[in-house]
Design an enzyme around this catalytic site. Structure first.
Site, PDB file in Angstrom:
ATOM      1  N   ASP A  21      57.378 -17.750  22.170  1.00 18.61           N
ATOM      2  CA  ASP A  21      57.478 -19.040  21.953  1.00 18.61           C
ATOM      3  C   ASP A  21      57.950 -19.188  20.306  1.00 18.61           C
ATOM      4  OD1 ASP A  21      57.084 -20.034  24.359  1.00 18.61           O
ATOM      5  OD2 ASP A  21      55.055 -20.567  23.972  1.00 18.61           O
ATOM      6  N   ARG A 100      42.732 -24.752  14.577  1.00 19.06           N
ATOM      7  CA  ARG A 100      43.973 -25.568  14.277  1.00 19.06           C
ATOM      8  C   ARG A 100      43.806 -26.309  13.141  1.00 19.06           C
ATOM      9  NH1 ARG A 100      45.651 -21.808  17.233  1.00 19.06           N
ATOM     10  NH2 ARG A 100      46.753 -22.304  19.266  1.00 19.06           N
ATOM     11  N   ASP A 129      46.684 -28.715  21.187  1.00 22.05           N
ATOM     12  CA  ASP A 129      47.019 -28.012  19.723  1.00 22.05           C
ATOM     13  C   ASP A 129      47.942 -28.992  19.009  1.00 22.05           C
ATOM     14  OD1 ASP A 129      45.093 -26.008  20.314  1.00 22.05           O
ATOM     15  OD2 ASP A 129      46.535 -24.704  21.140  1.00 22.05           O
TER      16      ASP A 129
HETATM   17  N1  ARG Z   1      42.398 -25.836  26.190  1.00 20.60           N
HETATM   18  C1  ARG Z   1      41.776 -25.100  25.051  1.00 20.60           C
HETATM   19  C2  ARG Z   1      41.836 -26.107  23.581  1.00 20.60           C
HETATM   20  O1  ARG Z   1      42.618 -27.200  23.661  1.00 20.60           O
HETATM   21  C3  ARG Z   1      42.669 -23.908  24.486  1.00 20.60           C
HETATM   22  C4  ARG Z   1      43.900 -23.838  24.134  1.00 20.60           C
HETATM   23  C5  ARG Z   1      44.743 -22.444  24.084  1.00 20.60           C
HETATM   24  N2  ARG Z   1      45.689 -22.649  23.544  1.00 20.60           N
HETATM   25  C6  ARG Z   1      46.754 -21.456  24.436  1.00 20.60           C
HETATM   26  N3  ARG Z   1      47.824 -21.371  23.697  1.00 20.60           N
HETATM   27  N4  ARG Z   1      46.330 -20.745  25.209  1.00 20.60           N
HETATM   28  O2  ARG Z   1      41.255 -25.804  22.637  1.00 20.60           O
END
Ligand code: ARG
Length: 403
Positions: A21, A100, A129
Protein backbone atom coordinates in the site's frame (compact mmCIF):
# COMPACT_ATOMS: atom_id res chain seq x y z
CA UNK A 1 -2.56 19.05 -6.59
CA UNK A 2 -0.01 20.66 -8.93
CA UNK A 3 0.43 24.35 -9.47
CA UNK A 4 2.92 27.13 -9.17
CA UNK A 5 4.12 26.09 -5.76
CA UNK A 6 7.66 26.20 -4.43
CA UNK A 7 9.33 22.82 -4.04
CA UNK A 8 8.68 22.51 -0.30
CA UNK A 9 5.04 23.34 -0.97
CA UNK A 10 4.98 20.29 -3.19
CA UNK A 11 6.71 18.07 -0.65
CA UNK A 12 4.83 15.49 1.37
CA UNK A 13 6.22 13.41 4.22
CA UNK A 14 4.60 10.00 3.93
CA UNK A 15 4.37 7.50 6.79
CA UNK A 16 5.96 4.58 4.94
CA UNK A 17 5.88 0.96 6.11
CA UNK A 18 7.51 -0.71 3.13
CA UNK A 19 4.41 -2.74 2.32
CA UNK A 20 2.46 -2.77 -0.93
CA UNK A 21 0.00 0.00 0.00
CA UNK A 22 2.53 2.60 1.06
CA UNK A 23 4.91 1.70 -1.78
CA UNK A 24 2.12 2.29 -4.28
CA UNK A 25 1.29 5.51 -2.40
CA UNK A 26 4.81 6.84 -3.07
CA UNK A 27 4.47 6.35 -6.81
CA UNK A 28 0.87 7.52 -6.96
CA UNK A 29 1.78 10.77 -5.20
CA UNK A 30 4.94 11.24 -7.28
CA UNK A 31 2.85 10.87 -10.44
CA UNK A 32 0.67 13.69 -9.20
CA UNK A 33 3.59 16.05 -8.84
CA UNK A 34 4.53 15.51 -5.20
CA UNK A 35 8.09 15.24 -3.92
CA UNK A 36 7.70 12.33 -1.53
CA UNK A 37 9.85 11.98 1.56
CA UNK A 38 9.23 8.52 3.00
CA UNK A 39 9.31 8.40 6.78
CA UNK A 40 9.88 5.07 8.49
CA UNK A 41 9.43 4.76 12.24
CA UNK A 42 11.13 1.84 13.94
CA UNK A 43 8.72 0.90 16.71
CA UNK A 44 10.10 -2.63 16.93
CA UNK A 45 8.25 -4.17 13.99
CA UNK A 46 11.35 -6.26 13.37
CA UNK A 47 11.86 -5.14 9.79
CA UNK A 48 15.15 -5.10 7.99
CA UNK A 49 15.05 -1.46 6.87
CA UNK A 50 17.75 -1.45 4.19
CA UNK A 51 15.70 -3.22 1.47
CA UNK A 52 12.65 -1.16 2.38
CA UNK A 53 14.58 2.08 2.00
CA UNK A 54 15.65 0.84 -1.43
CA UNK A 55 12.06 -0.01 -2.26
CA UNK A 56 10.83 3.48 -1.31
CA UNK A 57 13.49 5.02 -3.53
CA UNK A 58 12.62 2.58 -6.28
CA UNK A 59 9.02 3.73 -6.01
CA UNK A 60 10.12 7.33 -6.47
CA UNK A 61 10.78 8.77 -3.01
CA UNK A 62 13.23 11.69 -3.10
CA UNK A 63 14.41 10.81 0.38
CA UNK A 64 13.83 8.18 3.06
CA UNK A 65 14.16 8.97 6.74
CA UNK A 66 14.32 6.13 9.27
CA UNK A 67 14.03 6.93 12.97
CA UNK A 68 14.56 4.47 15.77
CA UNK A 69 11.67 5.26 18.12
CA UNK A 70 11.70 2.03 20.11
CA UNK A 71 12.85 3.46 23.41
CA UNK A 72 10.60 6.50 23.21
CA UNK A 73 7.71 4.21 22.27
CA UNK A 74 8.19 2.08 25.36
CA UNK A 75 8.92 4.87 27.84
CA UNK A 76 6.36 7.42 26.74
CA UNK A 77 3.56 5.23 25.35
CA UNK A 78 3.74 1.59 26.45
CA UNK A 79 4.66 2.13 30.11
CA UNK A 80 1.95 4.78 30.66
CA UNK A 81 -0.61 2.42 29.08
CA UNK A 82 0.59 -0.43 31.29
CA UNK A 83 0.37 1.72 34.42
CA UNK A 84 -3.12 2.81 33.37
CA UNK A 85 -4.23 -0.79 32.64
CA UNK A 86 -5.45 0.39 29.25
CA UNK A 87 -7.32 -2.53 27.67
CA UNK A 88 -9.93 -1.88 24.99
CA UNK A 89 -13.21 -3.77 25.20
CA UNK A 90 -11.78 -6.12 27.77
CA UNK A 91 -9.21 -7.74 25.45
CA UNK A 92 -7.08 -5.49 23.24
CA UNK A 93 -3.79 -4.25 24.70
CA UNK A 94 -3.67 -1.50 22.06
CA UNK A 95 -0.30 -2.23 20.43
CA UNK A 96 -1.25 -0.70 17.09
CA UNK A 97 -3.22 2.14 18.65
CA UNK A 98 -0.28 3.17 20.86
CA UNK A 99 2.12 3.33 17.92
CA UNK A 100 0.07 5.79 15.86
CA UNK A 101 0.45 8.94 17.96
CA UNK A 102 4.24 8.57 18.19
CA UNK A 103 4.52 7.98 14.43
CA UNK A 104 2.24 10.94 13.67
CA UNK A 105 4.15 13.21 16.04
CA UNK A 106 7.45 12.42 14.32
CA UNK A 107 5.83 12.71 10.91
CA UNK A 108 4.97 16.31 11.75
CA UNK A 109 8.50 16.84 13.11
CA UNK A 110 10.00 15.67 9.83
CA UNK A 111 7.63 17.93 7.91
CA UNK A 112 8.80 20.89 10.00
CA UNK A 113 12.48 20.02 9.60
CA UNK A 114 12.19 19.59 5.83
CA UNK A 115 9.81 22.49 5.27
CA UNK A 116 7.16 20.16 3.83
CA UNK A 117 3.63 21.51 3.99
CA UNK A 118 1.87 18.13 3.77
CA UNK A 119 1.92 14.76 5.49
CA UNK A 120 0.46 11.52 4.22
CA UNK A 121 -0.43 8.01 5.29
CA UNK A 122 -1.48 4.73 3.68
CA UNK A 123 -4.53 3.99 5.82
CA UNK A 124 -7.88 3.00 4.37
CA UNK A 125 -11.01 4.99 5.03
CA UNK A 126 -12.53 2.24 7.14
CA UNK A 127 -10.14 1.98 10.03
CA UNK A 128 -9.04 3.67 13.21
CA UNK A 129 -5.50 4.37 12.09
CA UNK A 130 -6.50 7.21 9.74
CA UNK A 131 -8.29 8.84 12.71
CA UNK A 132 -5.26 8.46 14.97
CA UNK A 133 -2.78 9.80 12.39
CA UNK A 134 -4.85 12.76 11.32
CA UNK A 135 -6.14 13.87 14.72
CA UNK A 136 -2.59 13.72 16.10
CA UNK A 137 -1.06 15.53 13.12
CA UNK A 138 -3.66 18.31 13.45
CA UNK A 139 -3.06 18.59 17.19
CA UNK A 140 0.55 19.49 16.40
CA UNK A 141 0.03 21.48 13.23
CA UNK A 142 -3.44 22.15 11.84
CA UNK A 143 -1.94 24.04 8.91
CA UNK A 144 -0.44 20.91 7.33
CA UNK A 145 -2.31 19.38 4.45
CA UNK A 146 -3.10 15.69 4.94
CA UNK A 147 -3.00 13.26 2.02
CA UNK A 148 -4.61 9.84 2.23
CA UNK A 149 -4.19 8.27 -1.24
CA UNK A 150 -5.73 4.91 -0.30
CA UNK A 151 -9.02 6.65 0.50
CA UNK A 152 -9.30 8.19 -2.91
CA UNK A 153 -7.35 6.17 -5.44
CA UNK A 154 -8.78 4.04 -8.24
CA UNK A 155 -7.52 0.61 -7.14
CA UNK A 156 -10.28 -1.73 -6.01
CA UNK A 157 -8.17 -4.67 -4.87
CA UNK A 158 -4.73 -5.85 -3.93
CA UNK A 159 -4.41 -7.31 -7.43
CA UNK A 160 -5.01 -3.85 -8.94
CA UNK A 161 -2.23 -2.47 -6.77
CA UNK A 162 0.16 -5.28 -7.71
CA UNK A 163 -0.61 -4.62 -11.38
CA UNK A 164 0.17 -0.91 -10.93
CA UNK A 165 3.37 -1.75 -9.01
CA UNK A 166 4.52 -4.02 -11.85
CA UNK A 167 3.69 -1.44 -14.51
CA UNK A 168 5.73 1.16 -12.67
CA UNK A 169 8.56 -1.19 -11.71
CA UNK A 170 8.05 -0.65 -8.01
CA UNK A 171 10.16 -3.38 -6.41
CA UNK A 172 7.49 -4.99 -4.21
CA UNK A 173 7.87 -8.56 -3.12
CA UNK A 174 4.48 -10.05 -3.98
CA UNK A 175 5.67 -13.61 -3.35
CA UNK A 176 5.90 -12.80 0.34
CA UNK A 177 2.31 -11.64 0.37
CA UNK A 178 0.28 -12.73 3.35
CA UNK A 179 -3.47 -13.25 3.05
CA UNK A 180 -3.79 -11.15 6.21
CA UNK A 181 -3.39 -7.52 7.13
CA UNK A 182 -0.72 -7.40 9.80
CA UNK A 183 0.62 -4.61 11.95
CA UNK A 184 3.45 -5.32 14.32
CA UNK A 185 5.54 -3.53 16.90
CA UNK A 186 7.43 -4.22 20.12
CA UNK A 187 4.24 -4.42 22.16
CA UNK A 188 2.25 -6.72 19.94
CA UNK A 189 0.86 -7.89 16.62
CA UNK A 190 -2.55 -7.19 15.05
CA UNK A 191 -3.76 -9.74 12.52
CA UNK A 192 -6.93 -9.31 10.49
CA UNK A 193 -8.78 -10.06 7.24
CA UNK A 194 -8.55 -13.12 4.98
CA UNK A 195 -10.69 -16.05 6.13
CA UNK A 196 -11.03 -14.41 9.54
CA UNK A 197 -13.54 -11.98 8.03
CA UNK A 198 -16.08 -14.70 8.78
CA UNK A 199 -16.31 -14.31 12.55
CA UNK A 200 -17.37 -17.96 12.96
CA UNK A 201 -14.20 -19.29 11.29
CA UNK A 202 -11.38 -20.24 13.61
CA UNK A 203 -8.12 -18.44 12.69
CA UNK A 204 -5.88 -20.90 10.82
CA UNK A 205 -2.46 -21.96 12.10
CA UNK A 206 -0.66 -19.46 9.84
CA UNK A 207 -2.26 -16.57 11.75
CA UNK A 208 0.13 -17.28 14.63
CA UNK A 209 2.80 -14.67 13.95
CA UNK A 210 4.86 -14.23 17.09
CA UNK A 211 3.88 -17.00 19.49
CA UNK A 212 3.33 -20.76 19.30
CA UNK A 213 -0.22 -22.08 19.49
CA UNK A 214 -0.86 -23.00 23.14
CA UNK A 215 -1.40 -26.67 22.26
CA UNK A 216 2.16 -26.79 20.90
CA UNK A 217 3.64 -25.16 23.99
CA UNK A 218 5.87 -27.20 26.34
CA UNK A 219 4.19 -29.65 28.72
CA UNK A 220 6.23 -28.19 31.54
CA UNK A 221 5.30 -24.86 33.16
CA UNK A 222 7.86 -22.04 33.40
CA UNK A 223 8.14 -19.59 36.26
CA UNK A 224 9.07 -15.97 35.73
CA UNK A 225 9.57 -13.15 38.23
CA UNK A 226 9.04 -9.52 37.28
CA UNK A 227 10.36 -6.70 39.50
CA UNK A 228 8.76 -3.27 39.33
CA UNK A 229 10.03 0.12 40.44
CA UNK A 230 7.40 2.83 40.73
CA UNK A 231 5.13 0.87 38.41
CA UNK A 232 7.74 0.24 35.72
CA UNK A 233 9.06 -3.29 35.10
CA UNK A 234 12.85 -3.27 35.57
CA UNK A 235 13.97 -6.87 36.12
CA UNK A 236 13.15 -10.31 34.76
CA UNK A 237 14.15 -13.24 36.96
CA UNK A 238 16.35 -10.95 39.00
CA UNK A 239 18.28 -9.56 36.04
CA UNK A 240 17.99 -5.86 35.14
CA UNK A 241 17.01 -4.87 31.61
CA UNK A 242 16.58 -1.54 29.86
CA UNK A 243 13.02 -0.88 28.69
CA UNK A 244 13.18 -2.19 25.11
CA UNK A 245 15.27 -5.23 26.04
CA UNK A 246 12.91 -6.02 28.90
CA UNK A 247 9.92 -6.23 26.60
CA UNK A 248 11.89 -8.36 24.14
CA UNK A 249 12.94 -10.70 26.95
CA UNK A 250 9.43 -11.12 28.34
CA UNK A 251 8.07 -11.49 24.80
CA UNK A 252 10.51 -14.35 24.11
CA UNK A 253 9.54 -16.15 27.32
CA UNK A 254 5.81 -15.74 26.71
CA UNK A 255 5.95 -16.67 23.02
CA UNK A 256 7.28 -20.15 23.79
CA UNK A 257 4.28 -20.80 26.04
CA UNK A 258 1.67 -19.45 23.64
CA UNK A 259 0.81 -16.51 25.91
CA UNK A 260 -1.18 -13.41 25.02
CA UNK A 261 -3.44 -14.22 22.10
CA UNK A 262 -6.99 -12.89 21.76
CA UNK A 263 -9.65 -13.28 19.09
CA UNK A 264 -12.36 -10.66 19.34
CA UNK A 265 -15.05 -8.62 17.69
CA UNK A 266 -14.13 -4.98 18.13
CA UNK A 267 -16.06 -1.72 17.77
CA UNK A 268 -14.20 0.70 15.52
CA UNK A 269 -14.40 4.47 15.87
CA UNK A 270 -15.92 4.76 12.40
CA UNK A 271 -18.93 2.70 13.46
CA UNK A 272 -18.22 -0.77 12.16
CA UNK A 273 -17.52 -3.98 14.03
CA UNK A 274 -14.44 -5.91 12.93
CA UNK A 275 -12.89 -9.25 13.78
CA UNK A 276 -9.39 -8.91 15.16
CA UNK A 277 -6.75 -11.28 16.38
CA UNK A 278 -3.99 -9.97 18.61
CA UNK A 279 -0.78 -11.34 20.03
CA UNK A 280 0.90 -9.56 22.90
CA UNK A 281 2.85 -12.06 25.00
CA UNK A 282 4.92 -9.49 26.89
CA UNK A 283 1.82 -7.37 27.47
CA UNK A 284 -0.19 -10.27 28.86
CA UNK A 285 2.54 -11.17 31.35
CA UNK A 286 3.36 -7.60 32.39
CA UNK A 287 -0.31 -6.64 32.78
CA UNK A 288 -0.99 -9.67 34.98
CA UNK A 289 2.03 -8.88 37.12
CA UNK A 290 1.38 -5.14 37.36
CA UNK A 291 -2.29 -5.60 38.23
CA UNK A 292 -1.43 -8.05 41.01
CA UNK A 293 1.21 -5.73 42.47
CA UNK A 294 -1.43 -2.98 42.55
CA UNK A 295 -3.81 -5.24 44.44
CA UNK A 296 -1.08 -5.71 47.04
CA UNK A 297 0.05 -2.08 47.28
CA UNK A 298 -2.96 0.14 46.59
CA UNK A 299 -5.93 0.50 48.91
CA UNK A 300 -9.46 -0.58 48.02
CA UNK A 301 -10.93 2.80 47.04
CA UNK A 302 -7.90 3.77 44.98
CA UNK A 303 -8.08 0.46 43.10
CA UNK A 304 -11.75 1.03 42.36
CA UNK A 305 -11.36 4.55 40.99
CA UNK A 306 -8.27 3.60 39.04
CA UNK A 307 -10.15 0.69 37.45
CA UNK A 308 -12.98 3.01 36.41
CA UNK A 309 -10.51 5.37 34.74
CA UNK A 310 -8.75 2.50 32.96
CA UNK A 311 -11.67 2.21 30.57
CA UNK A 312 -11.64 5.91 29.79
CA UNK A 313 -7.90 5.78 29.24
CA UNK A 314 -8.17 2.79 26.88
CA UNK A 315 -10.90 4.53 24.92
CA UNK A 316 -8.73 7.65 24.49
CA UNK A 317 -5.83 5.54 23.21
CA UNK A 318 -8.08 3.60 20.87
CA UNK A 319 -9.78 6.70 19.53
CA UNK A 320 -6.66 8.65 18.64
CA UNK A 321 -6.93 11.10 21.55
CA UNK A 322 -3.49 10.47 23.02
CA UNK A 323 -2.28 14.08 22.97
CA UNK A 324 -5.29 15.56 24.70
CA UNK A 325 -5.79 17.37 28.02
CA UNK A 326 -7.91 14.55 29.50
CA UNK A 327 -5.24 11.97 28.71
CA UNK A 328 -2.56 14.20 30.31
CA UNK A 329 -4.72 14.71 33.40
CA UNK A 330 -5.28 10.96 33.71
CA UNK A 331 -1.52 10.38 33.40
CA UNK A 332 -0.93 12.75 36.31
CA UNK A 333 -3.42 10.84 38.44
CA UNK A 334 -2.02 7.45 37.43
CA UNK A 335 1.56 8.59 38.03
CA UNK A 336 0.64 9.58 41.58
CA UNK A 337 -0.74 6.08 42.19
CA UNK A 338 2.53 4.46 41.07
CA UNK A 339 4.91 6.02 43.60
CA UNK A 340 4.69 3.04 45.95
CA UNK A 341 4.45 0.47 43.16
CA UNK A 342 7.76 -1.25 43.86
CA UNK A 343 7.90 -4.98 44.33
CA UNK A 344 8.00 -8.39 42.67
CA UNK A 345 5.45 -10.72 41.15
CA UNK A 346 6.08 -14.36 40.39
CA UNK A 347 4.11 -15.97 37.60
CA UNK A 348 3.67 -19.40 36.13
CA UNK A 349 3.27 -19.80 32.36
CA UNK A 350 1.62 -22.87 30.95
CA UNK A 351 0.03 -23.50 27.56
CA UNK A 352 -1.34 -20.03 26.93
CA UNK A 353 -2.16 -19.23 30.56
CA UNK A 354 -0.54 -16.76 32.93
CA UNK A 355 -1.05 -17.54 36.61
CA UNK A 356 0.16 -15.31 39.39
CA UNK A 357 1.70 -17.48 42.10
CA UNK A 358 3.53 -14.99 44.35
CA UNK A 359 3.87 -11.29 45.13
CA UNK A 360 5.86 -9.12 47.55
CA UNK A 361 6.54 -5.45 48.13
CA UNK A 362 8.15 -3.25 50.77
CA UNK A 363 4.96 -1.17 50.44
CA UNK A 364 2.48 -4.02 50.56
CA UNK A 365 -0.69 -3.53 52.58
CA UNK A 366 -1.08 -7.23 53.27
CA UNK A 367 -0.50 -8.05 56.94
CA UNK A 368 -0.30 -11.71 57.73
CA UNK A 369 -0.98 -11.11 61.42
CA UNK A 370 -4.37 -9.63 60.47
CA UNK A 371 -5.24 -12.04 57.64
CA UNK A 372 -4.24 -15.31 59.27
CA UNK A 373 -6.67 -17.95 60.49
CA UNK A 374 -4.00 -19.40 62.76
CA UNK A 375 -3.20 -18.76 66.42
CA UNK A 376 -0.98 -15.79 65.38
CA UNK A 377 -4.15 -13.81 64.62
CA UNK A 378 -4.14 -10.20 65.97
CA UNK A 379 -7.36 -9.05 64.31
CA UNK A 380 -9.87 -8.00 66.98
CA UNK A 381 -13.04 -9.75 65.86
CA UNK A 382 -15.11 -8.17 68.61
CA UNK A 383 -14.84 -4.81 66.79
CA UNK A 384 -16.68 -6.24 63.81
CA UNK A 385 -20.08 -6.43 65.50
CA UNK A 386 -20.38 -2.68 66.11
CA UNK A 387 -18.82 -1.85 62.76
CA UNK A 388 -21.44 -3.89 60.88
CA UNK A 389 -24.35 -2.40 62.86
CA UNK A 390 -23.41 1.17 61.96
CA UNK A 391 -22.34 0.26 58.45
CA UNK A 392 -25.80 -1.12 57.62
CA UNK A 393 -27.78 1.22 59.89
CA UNK A 394 -29.34 3.42 57.24
CA UNK A 395 -30.76 0.40 55.39
CA UNK A 396 -32.31 -1.37 58.36
CA UNK A 397 -35.90 -2.47 57.68
CA UNK A 398 -35.93 -0.98 54.18
CA UNK A 399 -36.17 -4.43 52.52
CA UNK A 400 -39.87 -4.80 53.44
CA UNK A 401 -40.81 -1.51 51.69
CA UNK A 402 -38.75 -2.31 48.57
CA UNK A 403 -40.73 -5.50 47.94
N1 ARG B 1 -8.09 -2.82 14.91
C1 ARG B 1 -6.82 -2.52 15.48
C2 ARG B 1 -6.76 -1.08 15.84
O1 ARG B 1 -7.51 -0.31 15.33
C3 ARG B 1 -5.67 -2.97 14.65
C4 ARG B 1 -5.43 -2.26 13.36
C5 ARG B 1 -4.37 -2.98 12.67
N2 ARG B 1 -3.95 -2.40 11.45
C6 ARG B 1 -3.56 -3.17 10.42
N3 ARG B 1 -3.06 -2.59 9.38
N4 ARG B 1 -3.72 -4.47 10.41
O2 ARG B 1 -5.95 -0.68 16.63
Amino acid sequence: MKGSKSSTDQTVVLAYSGGLDTSVCVKWLAERGWRVIAFMADVGQGDNFAPLVKRAKGAGAVDVIVKDLKEEFVKDYVWPALKAHAIYEGEYLLATALSRPIIAKHLVDVAHKTGARAVGHGCTGKGNDQVRFEVTARIFDPSLRILAPVREWEFRSREDEIEYAKEHKIPVDVTKKSPYSIDQNLWGTSIEAGVMEDPWTEPPADTYRSIVPPEKAPDKAQYVTIDFERGVPVKVDGKAYASVALIQKVHAIGAVHGIGRTDMIESRVVGIKSREVYEAPAGAILFAAHAELERLVLDRKLLQVKAELANTYADLVYSGLWFTPLKRALDAFIESTQRRMTGSVRLKLFKGKVLVVGRKSPNGLYKEKLATYSAKDQFNQSHSEGFIKLYGLSYEGSGAKAR
